[in-house]
Scaffold this motif. Structure first.
Motif, PDB file in Angstrom:
ATOM      1  N   ILE A 149      44.190  32.874  35.165  1.00  0.00           N
ATOM      2  CA  ILE A 149      44.681  33.763  36.137  1.00  0.00           C
ATOM      3  C   ILE A 149      44.686  34.988  35.914  1.00  0.00           C
ATOM      4  CG2 ILE A 149      46.691  33.786  37.973  1.00  0.00           C
ATOM      5  CD1 ILE A 149      47.102  30.874  37.634  1.00  0.00           C
ATOM      6  N   LEU A 150      45.314  35.465  34.993  1.00  0.00           N
ATOM      7  CA  LEU A 150      45.701  36.849  34.529  1.00  0.00           C
ATOM      8  C   LEU A 150      44.246  37.732  34.548  1.00  0.00           C
ATOM      9  CD1 LEU A 150      47.577  39.204  33.711  1.00  0.00           C
ATOM     10  CD2 LEU A 150      47.089  38.304  31.405  1.00  0.00           C
ATOM     11  N   VAL A 151      43.512  36.814  33.897  1.00  0.00           N
ATOM     12  CA  VAL A 151      42.217  37.594  33.733  1.00  0.00           C
ATOM     13  C   VAL A 151      41.383  37.703  35.187  1.00  0.00           C
ATOM     14  CG1 VAL A 151      39.669  37.237  32.800  1.00  0.00           C
ATOM     15  CG2 VAL A 151      41.656  36.622  31.305  1.00  0.00           C
ATOM     16  N   PHE A 152      41.513  36.472  35.988  1.00  0.00           N
ATOM     17  CA  PHE A 152      40.742  36.529  37.173  1.00  0.00           C
ATOM     18  C   PHE A 152      41.417  37.749  38.139  1.00  0.00           C
ATOM     19  CE2 PHE A 152      41.002  35.526  41.877  1.00  0.00           C
ATOM     20  CZ  PHE A 152      39.872  35.488  42.074  1.00  0.00           C
ATOM     21  N   ILE A 153      42.584  37.805  38.025  1.00  0.00           N
ATOM     22  CA  ILE A 153      43.564  39.050  38.872  1.00  0.00           C
ATOM     23  C   ILE A 153      42.825  40.227  38.318  1.00  0.00           C
ATOM     24  CG2 ILE A 153      45.647  40.094  39.413  1.00  0.00           C
ATOM     25  CD1 ILE A 153      46.866  37.257  39.609  1.00  0.00           C
ATOM     26  N   THR A 154      42.686  40.450  37.073  1.00  0.00           N
ATOM     27  CA  THR A 154      42.269  41.702  36.508  1.00  0.00           C
ATOM     28  C   THR A 154      41.074  42.421  37.016  1.00  0.00           C
ATOM     29  OG1 THR A 154      43.713  41.174  34.697  1.00  0.00           O
ATOM     30  CG2 THR A 154      42.065  43.163  34.327  1.00  0.00           C
ATOM     31  N   LEU A 155      40.141  41.319  36.991  1.00  0.00           N
ATOM     32  CA  LEU A 155      38.747  41.400  37.267  1.00  0.00           C
ATOM     33  C   LEU A 155      38.689  41.679  38.786  1.00  0.00           C
ATOM     34  CD1 LEU A 155      36.887  38.705  35.258  1.00  0.00           C
ATOM     35  CD2 LEU A 155      37.150  41.056  34.825  1.00  0.00           C
TER      36      LEU A 155
END
Length: 380
Positions: free
Chosen positions: A3-9
């Motif tokens: 989720i953290l990676v998705f939000i960052t992207l």
């Protein structure tokens, strides 16, 4: 972590769209350099210079004012000494015979436990000003010879009530001054872009002009005088709300004011924390969303970098993401750097990206909590 990676992207995509908008808008801002030879100035102006403990800078600032090309009989300059504890006032008094007026704030306002001494200094000067157009700068600034002329010509051509002028940090030889100069011109590019499109209000008190009548019409700093900083941004927001479409950015190389860099990391961080502290009180929702986007993106990138110490595969996400962020910003920085004469400096921009991420998170976080030092005072 997924989720953290998705939000960052996702934030990176939104950030790319935002920077693309600023880039297009900056390019679209009409420049002004050459003033027609038949232009005859007729506007009375007042230059206000608030000063506190500026003994090492005020002389150079005054000397740059005295070299202005604007007719002497149509201008006045007031230095408002804000309870200085050094020789600032004594230096200003040396120029009394050259039209420089010293106003001691201590004669008007005793030392009180308030945050907004700079606004009080400006209010005091404006109350005494005979000019129709108020120009403000800081005591550690150097003014180009046509500074006043550029502002007056631009105001008479556009009818603007509030004009934000270009500012750059004097670039020394240290990495810290280079970093400050790059960071500052990026903010200037955003300032010019946002004002030109009416997207949100931004400005810097080192180079401003506004109609005295507009200042009085919005009741000056009333309602924002409890805040230590923001004599530029908050006033701009008030005037922009009262006079829609009457704010403008003066994109002229002949109007670029130079200001001094902070001498060390501590004072630099204190300055940026002070700037960040204003964010929670901004009235413009667009500006708040922009600042939130920038802060969250940098925060998540920093978290990914730190997490990579423990989960190595996150490095393969964080590092490409930082590279993409750099590539998004670089064309914009190149364009803005050309205007400010810092094209060579911009070539080093990618190397400062990790530091910029760290400082953005630090200033944004500490700016919302606690107090900070400003001009030898502890304020909040």
């Amino acid at each position: 972590m997924t989720i953290l990676v998705f939000i960052t992207l996702l934030l990176l995509v939104l950030y790319a769209a935002l920077i693309a908008f600023y880039h297009r808008s900056w390019k679209a801002v009409a420049g002004q350099d050459e003033i027609p030879s038949n232009f005859t100035p007729a506007l009375k102006i007042t230059v206000l210079i608030p000063a506190r403990n500026e003994g090492s800078n005020i002389r150079a600032c005054i000397e740059s004012y005295l070299k202005q090309s604007y007719p002497f009989e149509l201008r006045e300059c007031m230095v408002i000494d804000d309870h200085s504890e050094d020789n600032t006032a004594a230096i200003v008094e040396e120029y009394a015979g050259q039209g420089i007026k010293l106003i001691r704030l201590s004669d008007k306002l005793p030392v009180l436990p308030i945050n907004s001494y700079k606004k009080k200094a400006l209010e005091t000067g404006i109350a005494l000003a005979s000019g129709e157009l108020i120009l403000t700068t800081d005591a550690d600034c150097l003014l180009p010879p046509d500074w006043i002329l550029q502002h007056v010509f631009f105001q008479q051509n556009t009818g603007a009530c509030f004009i934000s002028g270009p500012v750059k940090i004097s670039c020394g030889t240290s990495w810290l001054t280079h970093f400050q100069a790059l960071d500052f011109i990026s903010l200037q590019g955003i300032t010019g872009a946002s004002i030109s499109k009416g997207f949100h209000a931004m400005s810097n008190g080192a180079n401003l002009s506004y109609l005295k009548s507009a200042f009085l019409d919005v009741n000056g700093f009333e309602g924002i005088d409890q805040l230590a900083s923001g004599d530029d941004m908050f006033l701009h927001q008030k005037i922009a709300a009262r006079f829609p479409g009457k704010s403008a950015y003066l994109k002229s190389k002949n109007a670029i004011v130079e200001t001094a860099a902070m001498p060390d990391i501590t004072s630099f961080l204190q300055q940026r924390i002070r700037w960040a502290s204003k964010a929670r009180t901004y009235q413009e929702s667009r500006l708040k969303w922009v600042l939130l986007l920038v802060y969250l993106l940098n925060l998540l990138l920093l978290i990914l970098l730190i997490s990579g110490i423990f989960i190595q595969k996150l490095w393969w996400i964080a590092l490409p993401a930082i590279l993409i962020k750099t590539l998004i910003e670089w064309p914009f920085m190149i364009r803005v750097g050309e205007f400010f004469g810092y094209s060579r400096l911009v070539t080093f921009f990618p190397f400062y990206q990790p530091l910029h991420i760290l400082y953005t998170v630090a200033a944004g976080t500490f700016g919302q909590f606690g107090t900070y030092q400003w001009k030898g005072r502890q304020v909040r």
